[in-house]
Design an enzyme around this catalytic site. Sequence first.
Site, PDB file in Angstrom:
ATOM      1  N   SER A  89       1.775   1.214  -4.275  1.00  0.00           N
ATOM      2  CA  SER A  89       2.651   0.507  -3.360  1.00  0.00           C
ATOM      3  C   SER A  89       2.491   1.055  -1.932  1.00  0.00           C
ATOM      4  O   SER A  89       1.387   1.111  -1.418  1.00  0.00           O
ATOM      5  CB  SER A  89       4.104   0.588  -3.848  1.00  0.00           C
ATOM      6  OG  SER A  89       4.916  -0.365  -3.212  1.00  0.00           O
ATOM      7  N   ASP A 235       3.433  -5.190  -7.824  1.00  0.00           N
ATOM      8  CA  ASP A 235       3.608  -3.784  -7.467  1.00  0.00           C
ATOM      9  C   ASP A 235       3.264  -2.839  -8.627  1.00  0.00           C
ATOM     10  O   ASP A 235       3.768  -2.988  -9.743  1.00  0.00           O
ATOM     11  CB  ASP A 235       5.060  -3.551  -7.039  1.00  0.00           C
ATOM     12  CG  ASP A 235       5.237  -2.256  -6.279  1.00  0.00           C
ATOM     13  OD1 ASP A 235       4.935  -1.195  -6.846  1.00  0.00           O
ATOM     14  OD2 ASP A 235       5.680  -2.307  -5.119  1.00  0.00           O
TER      15      ASP A 235
END
Length: 759
Positions: A89, A235
Site C-alpha cells: 500500500s 490493497d
Amino acid sequence: MKYDIPGKAVAFSSATRRALLALFCGMFAGVTIASAQPAATGASQPAAAPRPKIGLVLSGGGARGLAHVGVLKELEAARIPIDYVAGTSMGSIVGGLYASGMTPAELERRILAMEWDSMFADRPPRDQLSLRRKEDDLRLSIPLEFGMRDGGLRAPRAAVGSSGLETMLKRLTEGVPGDVKFDRMPIPFRAVATDLVSGEAVVFEHGELAAVMRASMSVPAAFAPVEIGGRLLVDGGLVDNLPVDVVRRMGADIVIAVNIGTPLLPREELGSIFGIGMQMLNILTEQNVRASIASLKASDVLIVPDLAKVTSVDFKLGRDAIARGAEATRGVLPLLSNYALAPTDYVKQLAVQRRVAVPSRIDEVRIEGTEYTTADVIRAQLSVQPGAPFSRGQIEQDLAWLQGRGDFERLDYRLVTERDRNVLLVNVQEKPWGPNYFRFGLNLGTDFRGEGAFNLIGNHTRRWLNSYGGEWRNELQIGRTQRLSTELYQPLLANETLFVSAGAERERRIADVGLQLADGTTSRPLLQYAGVDTRVWLDLGAAFGRYGELRIGPHYERVSISPKISPLQLTGIKSIDSGFHVNAVIDQRDSAAFARSGYRVEAGFLRALSSFGASSTFSRYQWSSEYAHTYGANTVDLALKFGGLYSKAPSAYPYFELGGFLQLSGLRAAEMRGDQVALARAMAFRKMGNMPAFGRGIYVGGSLEVGRIDSPNNDFTLERSLFGASLFLGLDTSLGPLYVGYGHATGNRRSAYLMLGRP
C-alpha cells in the site's frame, strides 16, 4: 546499483550517483524486538568478512505511511545500507520510489508539496470536464452516478477517483523503465497486492512501477480495483500488510520492519456505518500484521512510530507524520550502529546506478481496452500524434481531458519499445456501469412564511450510440415546476468539434402574481396561473474543447397560459414564438455550487418571425456571467444578469423573473416577473472547514445585490432599482449546496431562507 536492461547500458552522472547513495542510506528505522547481531563498522570490517544483507519492510496505513519518509531520512544520516525493500500500500509507494533512485530529501519535498484533496478527488477538476458534463452539474446536484448494464442497475466501484493519484505516480517514476524487473532496480524491490477474486497475495517482481504501486494501495470501495495480467487487484494490506516473509525470501539476513498500520478503533467510535466499515478493514490487516511481527527474529528490528494523532486520511499532517517516523528511528539508531558503513564504503555501495532516457519522439499511438467507446475518437482527441516529440505533460493533459468526458473509470499510459520504435500505449478502462447513466438533482426551499418549493430531477443519458460518440439524454422533473425533455446529440467529426443536436421539451410552471407597489416591490399574490411551454429545436454547433460551445438553429416554441386561482374572470392565452436562435456558453468555473475560481458566460438571442409561424415578430436576448476569485481562504464571486424583449407589445408570458435568495434577497422567490431584467451581485464567502464523508466544505458569507424588472423597451435607471443584501451559512453537501440565510431588501422587506440546491 543499476537497472540492468539487456542490450542497453546507460552511464550515470555524478549527481545521479549521489542521489542513489542517499537512497540506500535512508531505509532503516527501528524499535528493536531484541538486541541486534553485532557487526563490524565499515572502518574496521575485515575485507574477507561479508556484511549481513539488510531488508527494509514498509507497511501500509494511508497517510500514516508518510512516516516512512522520516525513517528513511534518519537511516540515510546514519549511513545504514539497505539491500532489499518490500512494501504494501503506501509502503509500496514510498519503498518503490526509494528503491528506484529517489532520495529521502526529494521524497519529503515532493510529498509536502502535493495537493492531496485534488489527488483523491472523486473525479477530475470541474474545469477539465467536457461542457456537457458541466451542464449536468448545474441541474443535477447529487453527484452519485448509477448505470445500467446487462439488465441490472450498477453503482460505481469506488468512492474516490484515481486519475490524480496515477498522474502523480507517473511523474514520480519518470525515468524508470516501463516494464522493469524489480531485482534490477538500484535496490531490489517487491510490492504486495491482493487478488480480489481468489483472495491470494500477489507479490510483484516486475512490471510498470507506477501501476504496481497503484494496485498495491487500491483500498476496496475507496479506489477502483486495478487489472494487471488478467488479475483484479486491490490493497495488499488485506493479506500481508507487513511483508516480512517477502523480504526474507529476497535474501535478507536482517529485517528492519516499519509498522504504521491503523490500530483498532475503540468502542465509542463504532457507532456509525463508516466506523464499522473501517474497523472491518483494520481487523483484517491487524491479524496478518501480528503474524508478521511474530515471525521476526531476535536479530531483526521493529519500528512503530507514535502516530496516535494521524489517521489514515490525514494527508495534510504529512509533516508531523514524517517527524514521528524520524523520531522513532533515532530511538533505535544505537541498535543499528553496528551495521553502519564508513563514508567511503557507503559511497561505493551506491556508486553505480542507471536511469533510462525518455524517448525523444513517439512513433505510434495505440489505444487498448475499448469496448463500447471507439479508439478512433479517443485518438483524434489526443494532441500527441505519431512523429511528434514526446511530452509527458502533454500526455497527462490529454488524458485529463478524456477523463473529463465521463466515460472512463481509469486511464493509463506507458511507453514501450518495439523493434526500435517508441510506442505510446493508452489503456482505457471504461466504466463497468455504463454506457447507460442515471443521475439526480434535488431542489428544496422555504422562506419560513408559507412559501416553499420542491423539485426532483431524474436524468438518463445513453452515451456512445455510435462510433462517433452520439448521446441520447432524457430528463424528468417533478414538483412545482414539471418538465420533460429529450435531446439527441451527434458529433459530426471524430474530434467532436462540430455537432448537431435535436431535442424537444415541455415545461409547466406555476406562477404567483401580485400588484406592483410604489417602491417597486409587489404585494402578496392575488392570482396564480399555470404556464405550459413547449419547445422543439434543431441546432448546428461548434465545440471549443472543454471551454464551451456555440449553437445556432431553428426554434419552435408554443406558450399556453391558464389561470388557476384568480378573483377575476381571466381567460387563457396562447402564443407561438417560432424563429431561430443563437446560444453561446463558456464555462471554466471550478464548482457548480461554491466556485472559488473561474468564470462562466452564457449569451442567447431569439428572433421570432411571423414567417416561421410566430404570433408576432420580436427579438429576445439574455446574458448571464459569473466570475470567482479567491484570496487565501476568502472568495469573491461577482455576477451580472440582464435580458430584454424588443417588441411593440408585451409578450404573452413574462419571460424573466427576479426575487429570492441571492436574486434580490429579502423578496419572495420569483416575486417579480416581466419582459426586461437586470441584476448585479457581489458575493463574498469564507471556507470554515470540511465535511468528511458528507460533503466538501462549510462556508459563511454574504451578498449585496441590485436589480430591476421592467416593461419592454424601457431604459434601466438606478432610481427605479431595488437593493438587497444577505448573510448565509453554506454547506457543500453530497446532496447539493445547502443554504441557511437571511435577506433584507428595499421597502424593509425581510426573509429567512432554507434552501437545498442552486439559488
